[in-house]
Design a protein around this motif. Structure first.
Motif, PDB file in Angstrom:
ATOM      1  N   LEU A 199       0.848  -1.189   0.000  1.00  0.00           N
ATOM      2  CA  LEU A 199       0.000   0.000   0.000  1.00  0.00           C
ATOM      3  C   LEU A 199       0.889   1.246   0.000  1.00  0.00           C
ATOM      4  N   GLY A 200       0.763   2.056  -1.060  1.00  0.00           N
ATOM      5  CA  GLY A 200       1.688   3.174  -1.234  1.00  0.00           C
ATOM      6  C   GLY A 200       3.059   2.690  -1.660  1.00  0.00           C
ATOM      7  N   GLY A 201       3.098   1.559  -2.354  1.00  0.00           N
ATOM      8  CA  GLY A 201       4.368   0.923  -2.673  1.00  0.00           C
ATOM      9  C   GLY A 201       5.021   1.357  -3.962  1.00  0.00           C
ATOM     10  N   SER A 202       4.543   2.449  -4.580  1.00  0.00           N
ATOM     11  CA  SER A 202       5.163   2.910  -5.820  1.00  0.00           C
ATOM     12  C   SER A 202       6.307   3.890  -5.569  1.00  0.00           C
ATOM     13  N   GLY A 203       6.602   4.179  -4.300  1.00  0.00           N
ATOM     14  CA  GLY A 203       7.679   5.102  -3.966  1.00  0.00           C
ATOM     15  C   GLY A 203       9.040   4.426  -3.916  1.00  0.00           C
ATOM     16  N   GLN A 204       9.998   5.148  -3.349  1.00  0.00           N
ATOM     17  CA  GLN A 204      11.383   4.697  -3.417  1.00  0.00           C
ATOM     18  C   GLN A 204      11.626   3.379  -2.675  1.00  0.00           C
ATOM     19  N   THR A 205      11.049   3.188  -1.507  1.00  0.00           N
ATOM     20  CA  THR A 205      11.289   1.944  -0.779  1.00  0.00           C
ATOM     21  C   THR A 205      10.517   0.791  -1.395  1.00  0.00           C
ATOM     22  N   GLY A 206       9.305   1.060  -1.853  1.00  0.00           N
ATOM     23  CA  GLY A 206       8.527   0.020  -2.519  1.00  0.00           C
ATOM     24  C   GLY A 206       9.235  -0.517  -3.743  1.00  0.00           C
ATOM     25  N   ARG A 207       9.861   0.368  -4.499  1.00  0.00           N
ATOM     26  CA  ARG A 207      10.585  -0.058  -5.705  1.00  0.00           C
ATOM     27  C   ARG A 207      11.793  -0.929  -5.357  1.00  0.00           C
ATOM     28  N   ALA A 208      12.397  -0.666  -4.209  1.00  0.00           N
ATOM     29  CA  ALA A 208      13.512  -1.511  -3.788  1.00  0.00           C
ATOM     30  C   ALA A 208      13.025  -2.845  -3.231  1.00  0.00           C
ATOM     31  N   LEU A 209      11.810  -2.854  -2.692  1.00  0.00           N
ATOM     32  CA  LEU A 209      11.267  -4.070  -2.090  1.00  0.00           C
ATOM     33  C   LEU A 209      10.760  -5.054  -3.131  1.00  0.00           C
TER      34      LEU A 209
END
Length: 341
Positions: free
Chosen positions: A8-18
């Motif tokens: 949820l809200g995973g299109s940001g910088q940490t989501g992209r790394a995850l």
């Protein structure tokens, strides 16, 4: 059937790394976010606003083995997560190291002078250090309210990640303070507290490593998130200059007064202990600040060629609007040189 992770809200910088970490280990990944952003191949994207709970339930479909929440900012968000327990087997929620308070109840939100700055032990341990009282007044109290609710229930396993100063390509980053100076050709930098301030950073790569491990091993706990060997302000300035092939002279000053304040400045160190993460989920860092900051710097250079930095990083712009007063820095340097002659 493969396990499913919903970010949820995973299109940001940490989501992209995850995302690639989960995919490499056989997870099916779905990202729920409000906007349309390019995502890695094989990722399901669902455009959803978390304020629409029925839409969020629809986005979850048949459910998820883990829901990773990058955008929980209010107590109501924690209540919402618990209402989804029939669809979600476990939670990993991004919190913040700013929930910690020192022995006198001081927090970052309240510190206006060096005397008010929290006096934390070094390093800060999750089980030993108190946190701010939950409430609706500040970012920190809201995060504490989320933690209180999720850690005080048994309906669904919840891991709260108390992150330090997050940096990485694709998001608002403190590193712009020095990157802009490199691009502007500054030949010196003014560093208060003789460059010895230490505010624990965490790479999105290390943060993503910790999150996927927590997803693999559900539980009820709070875990710190910080890079190994947290650098001093002086070391950060040198790492960024080196990453961009730049040289400058550091002017080390004893105070923290303007124009020497940086996003990492503070009269006392803030360092997170990572023992609990290693014990609970087997965490080991995958990178260091010196290695990983290069990608952040290169992204900042490239991204600001096409868009004004204030537009690219609106939240950082609020905090850094007075951070590039070069005339004041030049005047201070002239006074220092004259005093030395």
């Amino acid at each position: 059937m493969g396990r499913r992770a919903f970010l949820l809200g995973g299109s940001g910088q940490t989501g992209r790394a995850l995302v690639p970490r989960l995919q490499e280990r056989g997870w099916d990944v779905a990202v729920g976010s409000r906007g349309e952003r390019e995502l890695p191949p094989g990722v399901e994207h669902v455009q959803v606003d978390r304020s629409d709970e029925s839409a969020l339930r629809t986005a979850l479909g048949a459910g998820a083995d883990v829901l990773v929440d990058f955008v929980a900012f209010e107590r109501e968000h924690a209540e919402q997560l618990l209402s989804l327990r029939d669809l979600v087997d476990s939670l990993v929620v991004l919190s913040s190291a700013s929930v910690y308070t020192d022995g006198e109840g001081r927090t970052f939100d309240e510190a206006k002078t060096p005397e008010q700055f929290p006096d934390y032990p070094v390093p800060i341990r999750e089980r030993d250090q108190p946190t701010v009282a939950p409430g609706d007044a500040t970012y920190s109290t809201k995060k504490a309210a989320i933690e209180q609710l999720l850690l005080g229930q048994d309906a669904v396993p919840a891991t709260l990640i108390r992150a330090g100063a997050i940096y990485g390509p694709g998001g608002s980053v403190r590193e712009w303070y020095f990157v802009k100076r490199v691009l502007d050709g500054r030949r010196y930098v003014m560093l208060g507290n003789r460059g010895q301030s230490r505010f624990h950073p965490v790479s999105t790569e290390n943060l993503a490593e910790l999150i996927w491990l927590a997803a693999e091993r559900p539980g009820r706990r709070a875990l710190n998130a910080g890079d190994p060997g947290p650098p001093t302000l002086l070391e950060i300035s040198r790492a960024i200059a080196a990453a961009l092939g730049h040289e400058w002279t550091e002017v080390l000053l004893p105070t923290l007064e303007e124009p020497c304040e940086t996003p990492w400045s503070g009269p006392k160190p803030v360092v997170l202990d990572m023992t609990e993460a290693a014990f609970e989920v087997g965490y080991r860092p995958v990178t260091t600040y010196e290695r990983s900051v290069r990608a952040t710097c290169e992204w900042l250079v490239e991204a600001t060629e096409e868009r004004p930095w204030q537009e690219l990083m609106p939240r950082m712009a609020q905090y850094m609007q007075d951070s590039f007063d070069y005339a004041a820095e030049d005047e201070l340097l002239r006074r220092l040189i004259n005093a030395a002659e």
